[in-house]
Scaffold this active site. Sequence first.
Site, PDB file in Angstrom:
ATOM      1  N   HIS A  18       2.922   2.968  -8.901  1.00 52.19           N
ATOM      2  CA  HIS A  18       2.824   1.516  -9.123  1.00 52.19           C
ATOM      3  C   HIS A  18       4.093   1.009  -9.830  1.00 52.19           C
ATOM      4  O   HIS A  18       4.624  -0.042  -9.492  1.00 52.19           O
ATOM      5  CB  HIS A  18       1.597   1.180  -9.978  1.00 52.19           C
ATOM      6  CG  HIS A  18       0.293   1.562  -9.332  1.00 52.19           C
ATOM      7  ND1 HIS A  18       0.030   1.335  -8.004  1.00 52.19           N
ATOM      8  CD2 HIS A  18      -0.828   2.163  -9.838  1.00 52.19           C
ATOM      9  CE1 HIS A  18      -1.191   1.770  -7.713  1.00 52.19           C
ATOM     10  NE2 HIS A  18      -1.722   2.290  -8.807  1.00 52.19           N
ATOM     11  N   LEU A  42      10.912 -20.895  -3.937  1.00 51.30           N
ATOM     12  CA  LEU A  42       9.906 -19.983  -3.387  1.00 51.30           C
ATOM     13  C   LEU A  42       8.687 -19.996  -4.302  1.00 51.30           C
ATOM     14  O   LEU A  42       8.827 -19.953  -5.524  1.00 51.30           O
ATOM     15  CB  LEU A  42      10.475 -18.550  -3.336  1.00 51.30           C
ATOM     16  CG  LEU A  42       9.478 -17.427  -3.015  1.00 51.30           C
ATOM     17  CD1 LEU A  42       9.035 -17.500  -1.553  1.00 51.30           C
ATOM     18  CD2 LEU A  42      10.110 -16.050  -3.281  1.00 51.30           C
ATOM     19  N   ASP A  47       0.839  -1.209   0.000  1.00 55.61           N
ATOM     20  CA  ASP A  47       0.000   0.000   0.000  1.00 55.61           C
ATOM     21  C   ASP A  47       0.871   1.255   0.000  1.00 55.61           C
ATOM     22  O   ASP A  47       1.964   1.259   0.567  1.00 55.61           O
ATOM     23  CB  ASP A  47      -0.906  -0.024   1.246  1.00 55.61           C
ATOM     24  CG  ASP A  47      -2.074   0.935   1.125  1.00 55.61           C
ATOM     25  OD1 ASP A  47      -2.295   1.497   0.025  1.00 55.61           O
ATOM     26  OD2 ASP A  47      -2.770   1.136   2.134  1.00 55.61           O
TER      27      ASP A  47
HETATM   28  C1  FPP Z   1      -1.915   0.090  -3.423  1.00 58.29           C
HETATM   29  O1  FPP Z   1      -1.406   1.409  -3.403  1.00 58.29           O
HETATM   30  C2  FPP Z   1      -1.322  -0.645  -4.528  1.00 58.29           C
HETATM   31  C3  FPP Z   1      -2.045  -1.278  -5.507  1.00 58.29           C
HETATM   32  C4  FPP Z   1      -3.503  -1.293  -5.570  1.00 58.29           C
HETATM   33  C5  FPP Z   1      -1.370  -1.981  -6.599  1.00 58.29           C
HETATM   34  C6  FPP Z   1      -0.114  -2.680  -6.201  1.00 58.29           C
HETATM   35  C7  FPP Z   1       0.506  -3.197  -7.417  1.00 58.29           C
HETATM   36  C8  FPP Z   1       1.828  -3.182  -7.695  1.00 58.29           C
HETATM   37  C9  FPP Z   1       2.883  -2.708  -6.781  1.00 58.29           C
HETATM   38  C10 FPP Z   1       2.251  -3.740  -8.980  1.00 58.29           C
HETATM   39  C11 FPP Z   1       2.174  -5.224  -8.846  1.00 58.29           C
HETATM   40  C12 FPP Z   1       2.745  -5.868  -9.989  1.00 58.29           C
HETATM   41  C13 FPP Z   1       3.263  -7.097  -9.930  1.00 58.29           C
HETATM   42  C14 FPP Z   1       3.919  -7.650 -11.114  1.00 58.29           C
HETATM   43  C15 FPP Z   1       3.194  -7.923  -8.699  1.00 58.29           C
HETATM   44  P1  FPP Z   1      -2.457   2.585  -3.574  1.00 58.29           P
HETATM   45  O2  FPP Z   1      -2.562   2.887  -5.017  1.00 58.29           O
HETATM   46  O3  FPP Z   1      -3.743   2.227  -2.906  1.00 58.29           O
HETATM   47  O4  FPP Z   1      -1.722   3.753  -2.798  1.00 58.29           O
HETATM   48  P2  FPP Z   1      -2.414   4.909  -1.948  1.00 58.29           P
HETATM   49  O5  FPP Z   1      -3.109   4.246  -0.793  1.00 58.29           O
HETATM   50  O6  FPP Z   1      -1.256   5.746  -1.533  1.00 58.29           O
HETATM   51  O7  FPP Z   1      -3.361   5.623  -2.858  1.00 58.29           O
END
Ligand code: FPP
Length: 257
Positions: free
Chosen positions: A48, A142, A31
Amino acid sequence: MKAVENQQLESCAAWGLDPQRIPKHVAIIMDGNGRWAKERGESRVFGHMNGIDSVRASVEAALELGVNHLTLYAFSTENWSRPVEEVNALMDLLVETLIKEVEALADKGVRLRTIGDTGALPTSCQAQLKLAAEQTAHQENLELILALSYSSKWEMVEAVKAVMASGLKPEEVDAQVISDHLTTRDLPDPELMIRTSGEHRISNFLLWQMAYTEFHFSPVLWPDFGKEEFIGAIRDFQNRKRRFGGLLDTNHNVESR
Ligand code: FPP
């Protein structure tokens, strides 16, 4: 295999960790990407994209310490309600990352799989996920589990439907039957759940499986969550006393079911 184990012992010694108490299954709610990007005056997608480095760091740390399963909450059922541009960018990022990283994952002995309603993902994602799963199917160091279009309530509804369709009588249904109908049926429950960005919620993630999981909440935003932060979470876990609802204080990683 022996060489891997020796390297894990050396790493644990170097980080001051007990190799006997490395959690077998770690789950992470990644997050804070949006806030990380906002702090830099960039779009959420930029956050992201930078989150991928943290995925890599966590995979590497998990491999180094001998964690067997790492589940990442990459896209929840609720995330479908985000702006379409962000959803599309996340799906593209997933496909690009899989294409770019699958060989390196296989080289490191990482097996990739998913949990969630993956049939709801764009066909390009489904195809790339299938390919990556096939290309890494025989790896054993893993298991990296991507939770995609996943939510616990979705999973439980599917499990209830499957139990009902199985023809079992109500008196034959117990907790093990429910566990056996979840997408995680072949996995041990997570012993440690990490959530970044200072939020203290489970957000519909592995609710059934985390009945006795230890939680580590980190204030660090996901793109800044590196290997040292992952190791710090494991250290925090090793300092917990796990009692599983009983009176016995135990510092051992007893299976929770
Ligand atoms: C939450 O941060 C994050 C997500 C909803 C997406 C997480 C995805 C990735 C890190 C990419 C994953 C890719 C692979 C290949 C595993 P948020 O957008 O809710 O952040 P905020 O709370 O600050 O708005």
